[in-house]
Enzyme design. Structure first.
Site: not given
Ligand SMILES: N[C@@H](CC=O)C(=O)O
Length: 362
Positions: A14, A17, A41-42, A159, A188-189, A214, A252, A338
């Site tokens: 849901t 991603v 919940n879902s 990402c 959206s990340g 990361k 990104h 994404t």
């Molecule tokens: N952590 C990243 C998502 C990528 O995996 C972000 O916040 O854009």
């Protein structure tokens, strides 16, 4: 592959991603989403009801998934019995996610994960299929540790690095020593839209928790070597990263500065980018972009809105290669966070693992 489609479960279906997984797998030639799972919940709701008001994609909810009843992702045994493998994008703590993924693997269900929980686990491959397809071999050692014959965990990296690592990879023979990178990351990340995160309209936030670490560390595992049932991280290059959240829905962008042991010519760099292709392209995997890397000569490209969907969101676009006063070169690179950076990268990884026999029908 002409046999029956593999039955796939999407855990965390849901979320942002999870929704991408569901959308990308509609009409996939090898995989069919037969099960969706999320939090308690879902669970019990029809998928279309569970994502009502938060379906974030422009495409419609795939008809074949809309009517599925959402299961509880923690029902490992029941879900494992129902599918051939799962994609995992759950929203749990790191510890909970790590345990859940191991539980599935021990229950003989391969897990291809978008989560970060196992990215540092030495016998879990963290894959960009064009770059380190050979790291899948470490699954044998992982299976021994977990006592599994069929199950395993494979992950995709964060990402933020999926633009600059693919751009630098073809240049490895020149020994990149130092990389400085600034990422400009879409909302959206963070699993958000402008509706759910109005603070991001007309704004830049100079902090994304854990992202710089990361972005600096994960490339070293991707460029690492297989030794004694583990991936041993590479020592070079040294990477320093600053990660900013910018008012963009998807995509990104990275501004990259790189210094080499032996400086390649501009022509060398452009030729290596143009000719680079990996195992997914050679095998003709269904989601493999052709080309993987595209260089633009125009000064104003790549642009997020124009170029993030290159190769159906699986390709990386590059531009503005030029000499730098402190480093050898600087350039910019863009990837869809994404798609290639999350669900799409995981789907391509699963295709590779299927083509190589690691994932099979039960
Ligand atoms: N952590 C990243 C998502 C990528 O995996 C972000 O916040 O854009």
């Amino acid at each position: 592959m002409s046999q029956k489609k593999l039955k796939v479960g999407v855990l965390g279906a849901t979320g942002m991603v999870g929704q991408r997984f569901v959308a990308l797998l509609e009409n996939h030639p090898w995989f069919e989403v037969t099960l969706v799972a999320a939090s308690a919940n879902s669970a019990g709701q029809k998928y279309a009801d569970a994502v009502k008001g938060r379906w974030a994609l422009k495409s419609q909810i795939p008809a074949g998934t809309a009517g599925l009843t959402v299961k509880n992702a923690s029902d490992v045994a029941a879900i494992s019995d129902a599918v051939d493998f799962v994609f995992c994008a759950v929203d749990m703590t790191k510890e909970e996610t790590a345990k859940l993924e191991e539980d599935y693997a021990k229950r003989e269900t391969p897990v291809v994960s978008n989560n970060s929980a196992h990215r540092g686990t030495p016998d879990v491959p963290m894959m960009i299929p064009e770059i380190n397809p050979d790291h899948a071999q470490v699954i044998e050692a992982q299976r021994k540790r977990l006592g599994a014959k069929r199950g395993f965990i494979a992950v995709k990296p964060n990402c933020s690095l999926q633009s600059y690592v693919p751009a630098i990879h073809p240049l490895m023979k020149f020994g990149p020593k130092k990389i400085a990178v600034c990422t400009y990351q879409a909302i959206s990340g963070a699993g958000k839209t402008f509706e759910s995160w109005p603070e991001m309209v007309d704004n830049v936030i100079p902090f994304i928790k854990g992202e710089e670490e990361k972005s600096e560390k994960e490339p070293m595992k991707i460029w690492g070597r297989l030794e004694g049932g583990k991936i041993v991280a590479a020592q070079d290059p040294v990477i320093t990263a600053q990660c900013l959240r910018v008012p963009v829905s998807d995509g990104h962008m990275a501004a990259v500065f790189v210094q080499f042991e032996r400086k390649p010519s501009r022509e060398d760099v452009l030729e290596l980018w143009k000719s680079f292709s990996g195992k997914p392209q050679k095998l003709g995997l269904p989601s493999a972009p052709k080309p993987f890397l595209t260089y633009f000569e125009e000064d104003s490209r790549p642009q997020t809105r124009l170029d993030r969907d290159a190769g159906n969101g699986q390709a990386v676009t590059i531009g503005r290669l030029r000499p730098d006063a402190l480093f050898d070169y600087r350039f910019v690179a863009l990837s869809h966070n994404t798609v290639r950076g999350a669900a799409g990268g995981a789907v391509l990884t699963a295709e590779l693992l299927t083509a190589d026999g690691w994932i099979q029908a039960k």
